[in-house]
Design a protein around this motif. Sequence first.
Motif, PDB file in Angstrom:
ATOM      1  N   HIS B  16       9.078  -2.142  17.142  1.00 48.95           N
ATOM      2  CA  HIS B  16       8.179  -1.018  16.947  1.00 48.95           C
ATOM      3  C   HIS B  16       7.107  -1.376  15.923  1.00 48.95           C
ATOM      4  O   HIS B  16       5.935  -1.050  16.075  1.00 48.95           O
ATOM      5  CB  HIS B  16       8.990   0.190  16.448  1.00 48.95           C
ATOM      6  N   ARG B  17       7.563  -2.109  14.906  1.00 52.44           N
ATOM      7  CA  ARG B  17       6.651  -2.432  13.819  1.00 52.44           C
ATOM      8  C   ARG B  17       5.500  -3.317  14.285  1.00 52.44           C
ATOM      9  O   ARG B  17       4.370  -3.167  13.836  1.00 52.44           O
ATOM     10  CB  ARG B  17       7.423  -3.093  12.682  1.00 52.44           C
ATOM     11  N   ILE B  18       5.768  -4.262  15.181  1.00 54.14           N
ATOM     12  CA  ILE B  18       4.676  -5.164  15.566  1.00 54.14           C
ATOM     13  C   ILE B  18       3.572  -4.462  16.345  1.00 54.14           C
ATOM     14  O   ILE B  18       2.474  -4.970  16.450  1.00 54.14           O
ATOM     15  CB  ILE B  18       5.156  -6.394  16.377  1.00 54.14           C
ATOM     16  N   PHE B  19       3.889  -3.284  16.883  1.00 52.48           N
ATOM     17  CA  PHE B  19       2.852  -2.559  17.627  1.00 52.48           C
ATOM     18  C   PHE B  19       2.089  -1.577  16.739  1.00 52.48           C
ATOM     19  O   PHE B  19       1.226  -0.853  17.205  1.00 52.48           O
ATOM     20  CB  PHE B  19       3.471  -1.818  18.817  1.00 52.48           C
ATOM     21  N   THR B  20       2.461  -1.545  15.481  1.00 53.16           N
ATOM     22  CA  THR B  20       1.887  -0.544  14.596  1.00 53.16           C
ATOM     23  C   THR B  20       0.860  -1.186  13.679  1.00 53.16           C
ATOM     24  O   THR B  20       1.053  -2.296  13.189  1.00 53.16           O
ATOM     25  CB  THR B  20       3.013   0.094  13.760  1.00 53.16           C
ATOM     26  N   VAL B  21      -0.249  -0.492  13.485  1.00 51.80           N
ATOM     27  CA  VAL B  21      -1.303  -1.000  12.611  1.00 51.80           C
ATOM     28  C   VAL B  21      -0.782  -1.018  11.177  1.00 51.80           C
ATOM     29  O   VAL B  21      -0.285  -0.004  10.693  1.00 51.80           O
ATOM     30  CB  VAL B  21      -2.537  -0.086  12.707  1.00 51.80           C
ATOM     31  N   PRO B  22      -0.850  -2.167  10.501  1.00 51.77           N
ATOM     32  CA  PRO B  22      -0.344  -2.207   9.124  1.00 51.77           C
ATOM     33  C   PRO B  22      -1.200  -1.348   8.204  1.00 51.77           C
ATOM     34  O   PRO B  22      -2.421  -1.322   8.331  1.00 51.77           O
ATOM     35  CB  PRO B  22      -0.439  -3.690   8.752  1.00 51.77           C
ATOM     36  N   GLU B  23      -0.531  -0.635   7.310  1.00 54.72           N
ATOM     37  CA  GLU B  23      -1.257   0.289   6.424  1.00 54.72           C
ATOM     38  C   GLU B  23      -1.878  -0.451   5.234  1.00 54.72           C
ATOM     39  O   GLU B  23      -3.021  -0.242   4.878  1.00 54.72           O
ATOM     40  CB  GLU B  23      -0.300   1.368   5.890  1.00 54.72           C
ATOM     41  N   ALA B  24      -1.089  -1.345   4.641  1.00 53.70           N
ATOM     42  CA  ALA B  24      -1.552  -1.970   3.399  1.00 53.70           C
ATOM     43  C   ALA B  24      -2.503  -3.128   3.687  1.00 53.70           C
ATOM     44  O   ALA B  24      -2.240  -3.934   4.569  1.00 53.70           O
ATOM     45  CB  ALA B  24      -0.349  -2.469   2.611  1.00 53.70           C
ATOM     46  N   PRO B  25      -3.609  -3.175   2.946  1.00 51.99           N
ATOM     47  CA  PRO B  25      -4.553  -4.269   3.173  1.00 51.99           C
ATOM     48  C   PRO B  25      -3.973  -5.628   2.749  1.00 51.99           C
ATOM     49  O   PRO B  25      -4.370  -6.662   3.248  1.00 51.99           O
ATOM     50  CB  PRO B  25      -5.759  -3.899   2.304  1.00 51.99           C
ATOM     51  N   ASP B  26      -3.006  -5.613   1.833  1.00 50.92           N
ATOM     52  CA  ASP B  26      -2.414  -6.884   1.400  1.00 50.92           C
ATOM     53  C   ASP B  26      -1.099  -7.161   2.127  1.00 50.92           C
ATOM     54  O   ASP B  26      -0.190  -7.792   1.607  1.00 50.92           O
ATOM     55  CB  ASP B  26      -2.186  -6.870  -0.123  1.00 50.92           C
ATOM     56  N   SER B  27      -1.003  -6.665   3.370  1.00 47.27           N
ATOM     57  CA  SER B  27       0.195  -6.885   4.170  1.00 47.27           C
ATOM     58  C   SER B  27       0.342  -8.370   4.496  1.00 47.27           C
ATOM     59  O   SER B  27      -0.584  -9.153   4.324  1.00 47.27           O
ATOM     60  CB  SER B  27       0.081  -6.102   5.473  1.00 47.27           C
ATOM     61  N   THR B  28       1.525  -8.718   5.013  1.00 45.74           N
ATOM     62  CA  THR B  28       1.748 -10.115   5.411  1.00 45.74           C
ATOM     63  C   THR B  28       0.724 -10.542   6.455  1.00 45.74           C
ATOM     64  O   THR B  28       0.177 -11.629   6.405  1.00 45.74           O
ATOM     65  CB  THR B  28       3.167 -10.268   6.002  1.00 45.74           C
ATOM     66  N   LEU B  29       0.455  -9.641   7.409  1.00 41.57           N
ATOM     67  CA  LEU B  29      -0.532  -9.986   8.439  1.00 41.57           C
ATOM     68  C   LEU B  29      -1.906 -10.217   7.833  1.00 41.57           C
ATOM     69  O   LEU B  29      -2.663 -11.067   8.290  1.00 41.57           O
ATOM     70  CB  LEU B  29      -0.617  -8.887   9.501  1.00 41.57           C
ATOM     71  N   GLY B  30      -2.220  -9.446   6.804  1.00 41.41           N
ATOM     72  CA  GLY B  30      -3.490  -9.633   6.095  1.00 41.41           C
ATOM     73  C   GLY B  30      -3.560 -11.039   5.502  1.00 41.41           C
ATOM     74  O   GLY B  30      -4.583 -11.719   5.598  1.00 41.41           O
ATOM     75  N   ARG B  31      -2.462 -11.458   4.911  1.00 42.57           N
ATOM     76  CA  ARG B  31      -2.420 -12.807   4.315  1.00 42.57           C
ATOM     77  C   ARG B  31      -2.539 -13.878   5.402  1.00 42.57           C
ATOM     78  O   ARG B  31      -3.234 -14.877   5.245  1.00 42.57           O
ATOM     79  CB  ARG B  31      -1.108 -13.007   3.541  1.00 42.57           C
ATOM     80  N   ILE B  32      -1.862 -13.635   6.517  1.00 36.41           N
ATOM     81  CA  ILE B  32      -1.933 -14.607   7.624  1.00 36.41           C
ATOM     82  C   ILE B  32      -3.362 -14.707   8.157  1.00 36.41           C
ATOM     83  O   ILE B  32      -3.883 -15.782   8.398  1.00 36.41           O
ATOM     84  CB  ILE B  32      -0.943 -14.212   8.745  1.00 36.41           C
ATOM     85  N   GLU B  33      -3.991 -13.555   8.286  1.00 41.74           N
ATOM     86  CA  GLU B  33      -5.361 -13.558   8.785  1.00 41.74           C
ATOM     87  C   GLU B  33      -6.270 -14.350   7.858  1.00 41.74           C
ATOM     88  O   GLU B  33      -7.133 -15.108   8.305  1.00 41.74           O
ATOM     89  CB  GLU B  33      -5.873 -12.112   8.939  1.00 41.74           C
TER      90      GLU B  33
END
Lengths: 549, 549
Positions: B16-33
């Motif tokens: 479920h989580r992978i389909f959800t837009v991350p709220e925090a700008p410093d999320s793990t995905l943010g770091r990966i990007e």
Amino acid sequence: MAVDNRQADASEESLHRIFTVPEAPDSTLGRIEKEISENLNAFLQTHIAAREKPLAEIEKDFLSADIPESPSFVSEHTHFLLDKLVAQSVHTSAPSFIGHMTSALPYFLMPLSKIMIGLNQNLVKIETSKAFTPLERQVLGMLHNLIFNEEEAFYQQWMHSANHSLGAFCSGGTVANITALWVARNNALKPDGEFRGVAQEGLFRAMKHYGYDDLAVLVSERGHYSLKKAADVLGIGRESVVSIKTDDNNRVCLDELNKTLDSLKARNIKPFAIVGVAGTTETGNIDPLEQLADIAEQHGCHFHVDAAWGGATLMSNKYRPLLKGIERADSVTIDAHKQLYVPMGAGMVIFKNPALMTAIEHHAEYILRKGSKDLGSHTLEGSRSGMAMLLFASMNIISRPGYEMLINNSIEKAKYFAQLIESNPDFELISEPELCLLTYRYVPEATQRALKIATPAQKEELLDALNDLTKFIQKKQRESGKSFVSRTRLTPAKWGRKITTVLRVVLANPLTTDKILNDVLCEQQTLAAESEFSFPKIISLTKTILDKQ
Amino acid sequence: MAVDNRQADASEESLHRIFTVPEAPDSTLGRIEKEISENLNAFLQTHIAAREKPLAEIEKDFLSADIPESPSFVSEHTHFLLDKLVAQSVHTSAPSFIGHMTSALPYFLMPLSKIMIGLNQNLVKIETSKAFTPLERQVLGMLHNLIFNEEEAFYQQWMHSANHSLGAFCSGGTVANITALWVARNNALKPDGEFRGVAQEGLFRAMKHYGYDDLAVLVSERGHYSLKKAADVLGIGRESVVSIKTDDNNRVCLDELNKTLDSLKARNIKPFAIVGVAGTTETGNIDPLEQLADIAEQHGCHFHVDAAWGGATLMSNKYRPLLKGIERADSVTIDAHKQLYVPMGAGMVIFKNPALMTAIEHHAEYILRKGSKDLGSHTLEGSRSGMAMLLFASMNIISRPGYEMLINNSIEKAKYFAQLIESNPDFELISEPELCLLTYRYVPEATQRALKIATPAQKEELLDALNDLTKFIQKKQRESGKSFVSRTRLTPAKWGRKITTVLRVVLANPLTTDKILNDVLCEQQTLAAESEFSFPKIISLTKTILDKQ
């Protein structure tokens, strides 16, 4: 041009600058990217299907056919796009957008797609793709394995073999279906003695050489419209796609198919391909593939399975048996941008036999030389992007069991929704979900009773009014923008094969909740009563019929 | 799944989580990007064509046909992609990559493409694209205007007209060419009396109805290979593409064309389309379009111009006259992912007459209903992405004069390179640049002298050795990875139409400098001497010939 705050201009220097990677992380482009991301996140988090604005209004922002004579700032144009394009787009990823085969996507694809865009590889040839070519060949191998499940040695021999291809990655299911039938046609009318084959000499001479009076492709009446388009493109003609009746569950009638095959042969018409549908677009039903494989074998037809939608179900060990027989197909269409959850533009056709695609092989002097591993020698398209990378990443990150969970949940959600509809006296379920699609319509409980005792003329009138009402509800709901279901027309046996307008839902979005499904029905019930013509007509007709009882 | 640091798993919650837009700008995905962006920037700033690694080595990272049974962390998989895919990709945007039609792209397309991926619209129908449909219709209108330059009223009438389309956006020039010839074929064999047209009844019946013995498409021998592929797909057959000889400048010979047309007609073969090439893929030359238009008109042929490459030249007021006559075409192919500098996957076919595409119109029950503005009723492809958006943005941000500067600079750079080649006694210019393409080869100065006095047998032997040497140089240079030019085979009049292997460069990248061009030649000169077979052979043959003088 002009990413900074000076006057936008088209000087040599500013032109050069736009092609250069910005050095500073806090550059203007960095700020713009941040703004876009925030705006997109807000858009993606808004749980509506679309903002209501008439198309004619939207068109006013896109009226001029002039290419601008002066440049815009990137920031300025970005604001235009956010205001006029993004804000007026469809929330295809919204959990209440359950009308078409689009869904929320795994969010990790947003950063990863940067790799695809930034590297801008061209998969037509190794020279402009290098590692992307082995990657795409592996993806085709993985899908081949998913469908046909050959031994490891098979893949070691063929996956990276120059002069062979296990399939073609393409922009979508339509190109995949055209490619499959192209291969089938060319193999059916292959070189023979002095005849150099349909690829070289064309259909007219091929037909004369083989002495057929016509060709035919057989598919159920639920076959996707791209098959007729393929027949048009391929010069076979739309009428050569022979529609076979379906049973009450939208599956091809095998008796009808056999009868039609006999009748075609008696008329000297060559049935060169049978297409099984694995997930009809309109109802999500799956043809009896095992039996179709038998029939195709018996009649020497190419057996193609259009699993553009249902192919992803193979990821689920639980529901995989629904597609039993697909492993006997000669070719299979599957769309990764449907239930494999990657962005638009990821279709595939996979061939069981690595030699089959030789029928469409082509070369050129400057690329695609014989013996090269260039993927372009077996594709309908020429230049292509590295889209396969996103499917590769998704299969690695989500993994097969992850996909299984997504597939199982979507099918179970459809079953839940079907129950919800059946337990509501004012709705009628038209097609049971086999995959995660179903169709239904709103029919007031009293009207359902009235239909049972109506005279043929009354029934006809009621059913016509119900068609109008269904159309009204679907359009109104779309316009109000909170949620979206689609509509289509079917010929249910229950209603004497009369053309029946139905509401159609596709429950692929993992974020769609039970509450949303309840709300969708509730809204439809409310909207029905707003109809100025069909609803009052239905109520009054119902009353007339029931009163006479 | 598993974007955080816990064990990668396929639980419902993590799915479920992978389909959800991350709220925090410093999320793990943010770091990966951020990591991906930095890595890509470093890649894009590296001025080499590719890192040397044999394909067989690269393939080792893409060997398994198994879909993983356990999920990977996004971060972990990203590292795999950066190490094994990105690092082994081709630097198509490097200023020294001058072998194919790829270039550096405007950097602003990186953030803007997020909009396309994130919104994931499907352009086949309004219901899944909304504002993207008017935008794409406007883009088609702008390109129509660029080519045909109709009055404003024309665009106000047709650009947004339901049931009409000024063209089709598609994945690339190949699909564009197929679409153009599909329309041409269907119009040539249109419904007539009881005959329901080739689209419905197919080619075999169409040919019998019209009484032709065969069909033909005429194009110069420099025509793109996609035209033969189109003829195969469309059932016309590859042999129906009749190659017309070219003159010394790679332009179609009009006398030959006229003679061929007469001969075809005398043999009851219907020439239904003449294709003009506006920018041959191999040499960048442009056919005499004005005269082709006359001939097509006179013979009642559909006149298609394949301007996949050269179409962008229309942006340049200075060089636009090179394409004089294109405004009389019935259809034009143009690739925005070539010299309009947008990412891969942006082809277009534009039709002069808005009614022409009716010949391929199609509908379906659940979408593309009559009267809708759905773009999908006139496209070969089905589902399609919102790629038109990136061309729209580029035309607004760069503007016409900006494009003019890019086009002019590239042509002038090619002229500079041609001079450089001609002033170097060890090189031979094979084709003069008309657009930004040219071909040449390395021929030592002494060998050039020897060729003038060689006996026919000696000449033959020398020319064969030169072909081998050219191939050697091209391969070696590609492998060494500093720069990349491509190669092809031509039949120059100067060498008695003998098949001649040549080096081919495309100078579209605005970042390519004069110094780079000097270095490319210099490296080629050095590489030539490394050839163990052809170079010594050429030197010794040259000596024999000159010594006998």
